[in-house]
Design an enzyme around this catalytic site. Sequence first.
Site, PDB file in Angstrom:
ATOM      1  N   CYS A  86     -24.575  24.518 -13.405  1.00 43.67           N
ATOM      2  CA  CYS A  86     -25.403  23.197 -13.371  1.00 43.67           C
ATOM      3  C   CYS A  86     -26.689  23.257 -14.370  1.00 43.67           C
ATOM      4  O   CYS A  86     -26.576  25.230 -13.977  1.00 43.67           O
ATOM      5  CB  CYS A  86     -25.466  22.719 -11.985  1.00 43.67           C
ATOM      6  SG  CYS A  86     -26.725  23.196 -11.208  1.00 43.67           S
ATOM      7  N   GLU A  87     -26.703  22.652 -14.836  1.00 45.20           N
ATOM      8  CA  GLU A  87     -28.797  22.991 -15.098  1.00 45.20           C
ATOM      9  C   GLU A  87     -29.505  22.589 -14.400  1.00 45.20           C
ATOM     10  O   GLU A  87     -30.631  23.344 -14.501  1.00 45.20           O
ATOM     11  CB  GLU A  87     -28.511  21.562 -16.669  1.00 45.20           C
ATOM     12  CG  GLU A  87     -28.644  19.840 -15.970  1.00 45.20           C
ATOM     13  CD  GLU A  87     -28.854  19.423 -17.182  1.00 45.20           C
ATOM     14  OE1 GLU A  87     -28.491  19.746 -17.935  1.00 45.20           O
ATOM     15  OE2 GLU A  87     -29.767  18.435 -16.902  1.00 45.20           O
ATOM     16  N   HIS A  88     -29.556  22.354 -13.065  1.00 37.72           N
ATOM     17  CA  HIS A  88     -30.167  21.959 -12.389  1.00 37.72           C
ATOM     18  C   HIS A  88     -30.206  23.641 -11.202  1.00 37.72           C
ATOM     19  O   HIS A  88     -31.421  23.532 -10.612  1.00 37.72           O
ATOM     20  CB  HIS A  88     -29.803  21.165 -11.322  1.00 37.72           C
ATOM     21  CG  HIS A  88     -29.785  19.542 -11.797  1.00 37.72           C
ATOM     22  ND1 HIS A  88     -29.154  19.303 -11.445  1.00 37.72           N
ATOM     23  CD2 HIS A  88     -30.695  18.965 -12.938  1.00 37.72           C
ATOM     24  CE1 HIS A  88     -28.926  17.608 -12.597  1.00 37.72           C
ATOM     25  NE2 HIS A  88     -30.338  17.703 -13.429  1.00 37.72           N
ATOM     26  N   HIS A  89     -29.585  24.158 -10.692  1.00 32.78           N
ATOM     27  CA  HIS A  89     -29.415  25.043  -9.904  1.00 32.78           C
ATOM     28  C   HIS A  89     -28.663  26.852 -11.188  1.00 32.78           C
ATOM     29  O   HIS A  89     -28.858  27.493 -10.464  1.00 32.78           O
ATOM     30  CB  HIS A  89     -28.404  24.847  -8.842  1.00 32.78           C
ATOM     31  CG  HIS A  89     -29.310  24.330  -7.694  1.00 32.78           C
ATOM     32  ND1 HIS A  89     -28.539  23.280  -8.207  1.00 32.78           N
ATOM     33  CD2 HIS A  89     -29.567  23.672  -7.497  1.00 32.78           C
ATOM     34  CE1 HIS A  89     -28.538  22.019  -7.514  1.00 32.78           C
ATOM     35  NE2 HIS A  89     -29.914  21.994  -6.939  1.00 32.78           N
ATOM     36  N   GLN A 127     -21.638  16.909 -14.901  1.00 39.14           N
ATOM     37  CA  GLN A 127     -20.789  17.043 -14.884  1.00 39.14           C
ATOM     38  C   GLN A 127     -20.892  15.613 -15.685  1.00 39.14           C
ATOM     39  O   GLN A 127     -19.397  14.754 -16.667  1.00 39.14           O
ATOM     40  CB  GLN A 127     -19.396  17.136 -14.084  1.00 39.14           C
ATOM     41  CG  GLN A 127     -18.024  16.198 -14.133  1.00 39.14           C
ATOM     42  CD  GLN A 127     -17.757  16.629 -12.906  1.00 39.14           C
ATOM     43  OE1 GLN A 127     -17.683  17.416 -11.528  1.00 39.14           O
ATOM     44  NE2 GLN A 127     -16.870  15.678 -12.264  1.00 39.14           N
ATOM     45  N   HIS A 155     -18.888  22.402  -7.999  1.00 46.08           N
ATOM     46  CA  HIS A 155     -20.610  22.554  -8.043  1.00 46.08           C
ATOM     47  C   HIS A 155     -20.541  23.461  -7.496  1.00 46.08           C
ATOM     48  O   HIS A 155     -21.036  22.990  -5.565  1.00 46.08           O
ATOM     49  CB  HIS A 155     -20.978  21.364  -7.811  1.00 46.08           C
ATOM     50  CG  HIS A 155     -20.443  20.354  -9.094  1.00 46.08           C
ATOM     51  ND1 HIS A 155     -21.678  19.824 -10.010  1.00 46.08           N
ATOM     52  CD2 HIS A 155     -19.452  19.446  -9.268  1.00 46.08           C
ATOM     53  CE1 HIS A 155     -20.769  19.112 -10.476  1.00 46.08           C
ATOM     54  NE2 HIS A 155     -20.176  18.781 -10.734  1.00 46.08           N
ATOM     55  N   CYS A 157     -22.914  24.760  -6.642  1.00 43.99           N
ATOM     56  CA  CYS A 157     -24.878  24.848  -6.116  1.00 43.99           C
ATOM     57  C   CYS A 157     -25.090  23.826  -4.886  1.00 43.99           C
ATOM     58  O   CYS A 157     -25.680  23.642  -4.105  1.00 43.99           O
ATOM     59  CB  CYS A 157     -25.609  23.454  -7.163  1.00 43.99           C
ATOM     60  SG  CYS A 157     -24.808  22.602  -7.697  1.00 43.99           S
TER      61      CYS A 157
HETATM   62 ZN    ZN Z   1     -26.586  22.170  -9.224  1.00 43.27          ZN
END
Ligand code: ZN
Length: 201
Positions: A86-89, A127, A155, A157
């Site tokens: 995931c590009e956030h975490h 996703q 996920h 995260c």
């Molecule tokens: Zn994430």
Amino acid sequence: MPPSDTSKRPTQAEAEQAVRTLLRWAGDNPDREGLHDTPARVARAYTDFFCGYEIDPAALLRRTFSEVEGYDEIVLLRDIRFESHCEHHLAPIIGRAHVAYLPRQRVVGISKLARVVDAYAKRLQIQERLTAQIANTINDELEPHGVAVIIESSHECMTTRGVHKPGVSMVTSTMLGVFRENSDTRRELMAMLNRPAACEF
Ligand SMILES: [Zn+2]
């Protein structure tokens, strides 16, 4: 997604230095024996996790076959396991993709569909975009009557941090062409997806 500007790409030494910083940020000592080779290992792992940036997914679909004896039904590849981040975490996303298309004369080798999934999965993702990118690439390159991509994934995260909800799966789908417009075709796809596997290897 524009490919990264490789002229500005950091060196391996800079990448390893960044990992040392994160190890110190986590509260550990990067100079202790057990962590000594970790920055180099993490840098190597990143080249594996994110090798999709080096691949042109559209090019994977350029070799097609037209001698299909008039085959004009759905082609479905289901349960394609993939690993993404995931590009956030930067946390893993582990899931399965189901990819279907209704060919217009030309078909593609089935392993190529799985490679397109990997080419986009092995990047930083959300996703929803992963699902749309796979579908749009197949649609643009093969120009079939329709494309359907359904992704189910977990996920990390969400399971190992934040709300800590293991066992939750996220499902996304992109339907194009006849899969979007024709409910009979969509129903046929769902029936194929829900059928028990005829073979387990
Ligand atoms: Zn994430």
